[in-house]
Write a protein that holds these residues in place. Structure first.
Motif, PDB file in Angstrom:
ATOM      1  N   PHE A 150       0.856  -1.185   0.000  1.00 42.38           N
ATOM      2  CA  PHE A 150       0.000   0.000   0.000  1.00 42.38           C
ATOM      3  C   PHE A 150       0.891   1.233   0.000  1.00 42.38           C
ATOM      4  CE2 PHE A 150       0.703  -1.228   4.419  1.00 42.38           C
ATOM      5  CZ  PHE A 150       1.087  -0.032   5.028  1.00 42.38           C
ATOM      6  N   PRO A 151       0.409   2.370  -0.519  1.00 42.99           N
ATOM      7  CA  PRO A 151       1.229   3.584  -0.530  1.00 42.99           C
ATOM      8  C   PRO A 151       1.470   4.090   0.895  1.00 42.99           C
ATOM      9  CG  PRO A 151      -0.594   3.738  -2.082  1.00 42.99           C
ATOM     10  CD  PRO A 151      -0.875   2.558  -1.219  1.00 42.99           C
ATOM     11  N   VAL A 152       2.718   4.371   1.186  1.00 40.49           N
ATOM     12  CA  VAL A 152       3.068   4.899   2.509  1.00 40.49           C
ATOM     13  C   VAL A 152       2.423   6.265   2.684  1.00 40.49           C
ATOM     14  CG1 VAL A 152       4.967   5.732   3.954  1.00 40.49           C
ATOM     15  CG2 VAL A 152       5.215   3.607   2.649  1.00 40.49           C
ATOM     16  N   TYR A 153       1.678   6.437   3.752  1.00 41.91           N
ATOM     17  CA  TYR A 153       1.011   7.706   4.052  1.00 41.91           C
ATOM     18  C   TYR A 153       1.845   8.482   5.079  1.00 41.91           C
ATOM     19  CZ  TYR A 153      -0.849   4.603   7.726  1.00 41.91           C
ATOM     20  OH  TYR A 153      -0.983   3.689   8.743  1.00 41.91           O
ATOM     21  N   PRO A 154       1.660   9.799   5.162  1.00 40.19           N
ATOM     22  CA  PRO A 154       2.556  10.619   5.989  1.00 40.19           C
ATOM     23  C   PRO A 154       2.642  10.179   7.445  1.00 40.19           C
ATOM     24  CG  PRO A 154       1.293  12.022   4.528  1.00 40.19           C
ATOM     25  CD  PRO A 154       0.739  10.636   4.353  1.00 40.19           C
ATOM     26  N   PHE A 155       1.531   9.793   8.055  1.00 39.55           N
ATOM     27  CA  PHE A 155       1.553   9.447   9.467  1.00 39.55           C
ATOM     28  C   PHE A 155       2.333   8.150   9.709  1.00 39.55           C
ATOM     29  CE2 PHE A 155      -0.907   8.486  13.542  1.00 39.55           C
ATOM     30  CZ  PHE A 155      -0.141   9.386  14.284  1.00 39.55           C
ATOM     31  N   PHE A 156       2.247   7.213   8.781  1.00 41.34           N
ATOM     32  CA  PHE A 156       3.035   5.984   8.857  1.00 41.34           C
ATOM     33  C   PHE A 156       4.516   6.334   8.837  1.00 41.34           C
ATOM     34  CE2 PHE A 156       5.120   2.233   7.058  1.00 41.34           C
ATOM     35  CZ  PHE A 156       4.516   1.184   7.735  1.00 41.34           C
ATOM     36  N   HIS A 157       4.911   7.140   7.858  1.00 43.69           N
ATOM     37  CA  HIS A 157       6.314   7.563   7.755  1.00 43.69           C
ATOM     38  C   HIS A 157       6.755   8.303   9.019  1.00 43.69           C
ATOM     39  CE1 HIS A 157       9.994   9.350   6.063  1.00 43.69           C
ATOM     40  NE2 HIS A 157       9.605  10.450   6.674  1.00 43.69           N
TER      41      HIS A 157
END
Length: 577
Positions: A150-157
C-alpha cells in the motif's frame, strides 16, 4: 441530535457519513473500505469488523500487530452484548522473582515482555461465534495489502521515522520497516511479504478442512499449533524468552460478559478490569451528579470536572484493577451510584488534586496509599513506550454492532524471522510489585488501557465508540461520548471538538511514567483558568494526534439510519451506504 450547526460556519471540517444500510469507521481509510466491501458482499457487522481489524493489522502496523492484542465488543440485534478478552496471558514460565533478582524490580525491554498473542484467536472466535463468512473471505484484503503493498502515508512515515533507532535494534524488524536503513518514503509502496504468507498459510489450512466450523478451527490451529507456533517458540527459546509451544497450543479466546453502568438515559457497556473500561464508566458515574451542560462545553469548570473525576477513578484503578481470574476486583462497588456519590465529594471545583487521590474504601477495606511500583522509573534497558493501538466499529442493516481496539505495534520488538509477526509485547504493561493487582505471573493477563465501548439509549440508539491513545484513550472516549450525550453533537463534530488529556496517574505502559498535575490541552481550549485551579498546563497544537483518534457511530435501530464520525487527528475514515 442537533443538526442546525451543520449548515453554518461551525460545521465540522469533514462531513458525517450518513448511511441507510451499513457503515464502517476505522483508523485507516483502506481498512474501512475493506470492511465495507465485506458488508456489500453480504457479510454482517462481525464479518466486516474482523476484515477491518485484519486490514488494520497490516495498514497500521506501526501501531497494531497481527500477533498482538484485540479486545472486541459485540452487540447483537437482539440486545445481547459480549466481550472477547483482548490480551493473552503471561507464559507458564514467567517468573516475577527474576525481575527482582536480576533487574532490581525493573522489567527490562525485549523478549521478557512477550505474552501469548491473542489477536488471531480473537478475530477467529468472533467469526465462529457470530459471523457468517470464512477466515479466508475476511482476510483477503489484509493479505492483498501485505502482499501487494500500500502507498506509505505521511503518518506511517512519521511514526517509523520517530522510532527509527528503536526499530534498528532488531535486525528482523528493521529489514521490514527500515528498507535501506531509512523510514519508507511517503508515496512508496510498503509490503510485508512474510506476513502475507503467514495469513495465507492460515487460509490454506482452513480451505483444507471440511465445513465452516472445522475450517475456522484449522485456521486457529495453523497459528497456535502449526509451523507459526513452532517458529515463534523456537525463536523465544533461542533468544531467552519465556513463551513456549505449549503456551500457544493451549490458548483459546475467552468470551466474557461486559461491565455495565449508566449515564442518565444511556446504558453503557465496557470491558473488564483487565482493561481501562471500568475506569471510564466510574468517571461517568461521578460526572452524572454534576450539571455538565450548565458548566458549558470545554469551559474551565467543565475541563476541571472531567479531569478530576478521571483522577479519582484512576486512583481506584491503581488500587484494584487486574486480571479478574486472579484478582478479586470489587467492580460491583466501584461501579455503583452510591460509591460514585461518595467519591464525588473528593472533587473540589476550586482546586485540582496535585496528583493521584487516595483510593476509596470497598468491602470495609481502605487500600494503602499509592506508591510507585518497583518496575517504574526510566531504567537503563527500557526505551520509550511502544507506539500502539487503533479502533474500529461497524453497524450493519440487521442491527448488529462490532467494536474493537486492536493494538501492539509490530515495530515494538523483534519480528520472528520468516513470519512477519511480532508476538505480543503486552508484558510492557506489567508490574513487578509482589502485591500489585496487575503483577506478572503465569496465566495472568497484563492490565491494558484499550477498551471498546458501546452506549445504548432507550434500546434504540446504539453508539459504539473508542480510540487509540494509551492513557489518553479512555479520556478521549469519555469526552466524545459526552459531546454527544450531553451537548447533542453529531458524531463528526464530537470527534473534531478540541480535547484535553491528564497525565496525573501512572501510565499503563512501562516505565509507568507519573506526571502529577500535568494537563495537556489543545490550543483552542482556554487554559488560564485551569492554571489558576492548580493544573500544570501544557498547550498542544490544535488536532494533536496524541489527543486520540476517536471513531463512533450513532445507529438508530428504529429508522435504520446510521451516522458515523471519524477523527481527523490521524488517518481515520468512515465508509457507508
Amino acid at each position: 441530535m442537533d443538526t442546525s450547526h451543520l449548515f453554518g460556519p461551525d460545521r465540522p471540517r469533514r462531513p458525517n457519513i450518513i448511511a441507510r444500510n451499513h457503515v464502517v469507521a476505522s483508523g485507516h481509510y483502506y481498512a474501512s473500505l475493506a470492511g465495507f466491501q465485506v458488508l456489500e458482499a453480504g457479510g454482517n457487522a462481525i464479518d466486516a469488523g474482523v476484515a477491518t481489524g485484519l486490514a488494520i493489522d497490516v495498514l497500521e502496523s506501526q501501531f497494531v500487530g497481527f500477533g498482538g492484542v484485540a479486545p472486541i465488543m459485540v452487540r447483537l440485534a437482539d440486545g445481547t452484548v459480549r466481550v472477547i478478552n483482548g490480551v493473552g496471558p503471561w507464559p507458564a514460565a514467567a517468573d516475577i522473582n527474576l525481575f527482582h533478582a536480576k533487574y532490581h524490580g525493573r522489567i527490562p525491554d525485549g523478549l521478557l515482555h512477550t505474552v501469548i498473542p491473542a489477536a488471531p484467536a480473537n478475530w477467529i472466535e468472533a467469526l465462529r461465534q457470530w459471523g457468517t463468512m470464512s477466515f479466508g473471505d475476511v482476510a483477503a484484503a489484509a493479505i492483498r495489502f501485505a502482499r501487494d503493498g500500500f502507498p506509505v502515508y505521511p503518518f506511517f512515515h512519521e511514526i517509523i521515522a520517530a522510532k527509527r533507532h528503536e526499530i534498528a535494534r532488531y535486525d528482523s524488524t528493521a529489514a521490514i520497516f527500515l528498507p535501506g536503513g531509512e523510514a519508507p518514503a511517503v508515496g512508496s509502496i510498503f509490503r510485508q511479504l512474510d506476513l502475507a504468507r503467514t495469513m495465507q498459510y492460515m487460509v490454506d489450512a482452513e480451505r483444507a478442512a471440511e465445513g465452516r466450523e472445522a475450517g475456522l478451527r484449522a485456521a486457529h490451529d495453523a497459528f497456535y499449533r502449526g509451523d507459526i507456533a513452532t517458529a515463534i517458540a523456537r525463536y523465544q527459546r533461542e533468544h531467552g524468552g519465556w513463551l513456549a509451544y505449549g503456551d500457544l497450543a493451549s490458548f483459546r479466546a475467552k468470551v466474557e460478559l461486559p461491565c455495565r453502568s449508566s449515564f442518565h438515559d444511556f446504558e453503557l457497556f465496557g470491558c473488564g478490569a483487565w482493561s481501562q473500561g471500568p475506569m471510564v464508566l466510574q468517571a461517568l458515574n461521578i460526572l452524572e451528579g454534576i450539571d455538565l451542560a450548565a458548566l458549558g462545553h470545554n469551559s474551565t469548570a467543565y475541563v476541571h470536572a472531567l479531569t478530576e473525576s478521571l483522577k479519582i477513578a484512576a486512583a481506584d484503578r491503581e488500587a484494584h484493577f487486574g486480571d479478574p481470574d486472579f484478582t478479586d476486583v470489587p467492580l460491583e462497588t466501584l461501579l455503583s451510584k452510591r460509591y460514585a456519590s461518595e467519591r464525588r465529594a473528593l472533587l473540589d471545583p476550586q482546586k485540582a488534586w496535585p496528583g493521584l487521590p487516595s483510593a476509596g474504601t470497598t468491602r470495609g477495606v481502605t487500600p494503602p496509599p499509592w506508591r510507585p511500583d518497583p518496575s517504574a522509573g526510566s531504567g537503563a534497558e527500557i526505551t520509550s513506550d511502544k507506539p500502539s493501538t487503533s479502533f474500529l466499529c461497524v453497524a450493519d442493516k440487521h442491527g448488529n454492532i462490532f467494536a474493537a481496539t486492536p493494538s501492539d505495534g509490530t515495530i515494538g520488538g523483534p519480528v520472528v524471522p520468516g513470519t512477519g509477526i511480532l508476538p505480543s509485547m503486552w508484558g510492557s504493561r506489567g508490574y513487578s510489585g509482589l502485591d500489585h493487582p496487575g503483577r506478572v505471573g503465569p496465566g495472568r493477563r497484563p492490565r491494558m488501557s484499550a477498551n471498546p465501548a458501546i452506549a445504548v439509549r432507550d434500546g434504540s440508539l446504539v453508539m459504539p465508540f473508542g480510540s487509540p491513545g494509551s492513557e489518553v484513550l479512555g479520556q478521549a472516549m469519555l469526552q466524545v461520548f459526552l459531546n454527544q450525550a450531553v451537548f447533542g453533537m453529531d458524531p463528526q463534530s464530537a470527534t473534531e471538538a478540541p480535547r484535553f488529556a491528564s497525565y496525573s496517574w501512572p501510565e499503563s505502559a512501562l516505565p509507568h511514567d507519573y506526571r502529577p498535575g500535568l494537563l495537556c490541552v489543545e490550543a483552542d481550549i482556554p487554559s488560564a483558568g485551569l492554571q489558576a485551579l492548580g493544573h500544570t498546563v501544557e498547550i498542544w497544537p490544535e488536532r494533536k494526534y496524541l489527543a486520540g483518534s476517536v471513531v463512533t457511530i450513532q445507529a438508530d435501530q428504529n429508522t435504520g439510519i446510521k451516522w458515523a464520525g471519524a477523527d481527523p487527528r490521524r488517518t481515520a475514515y468512515a465508509v457507508g451506504w
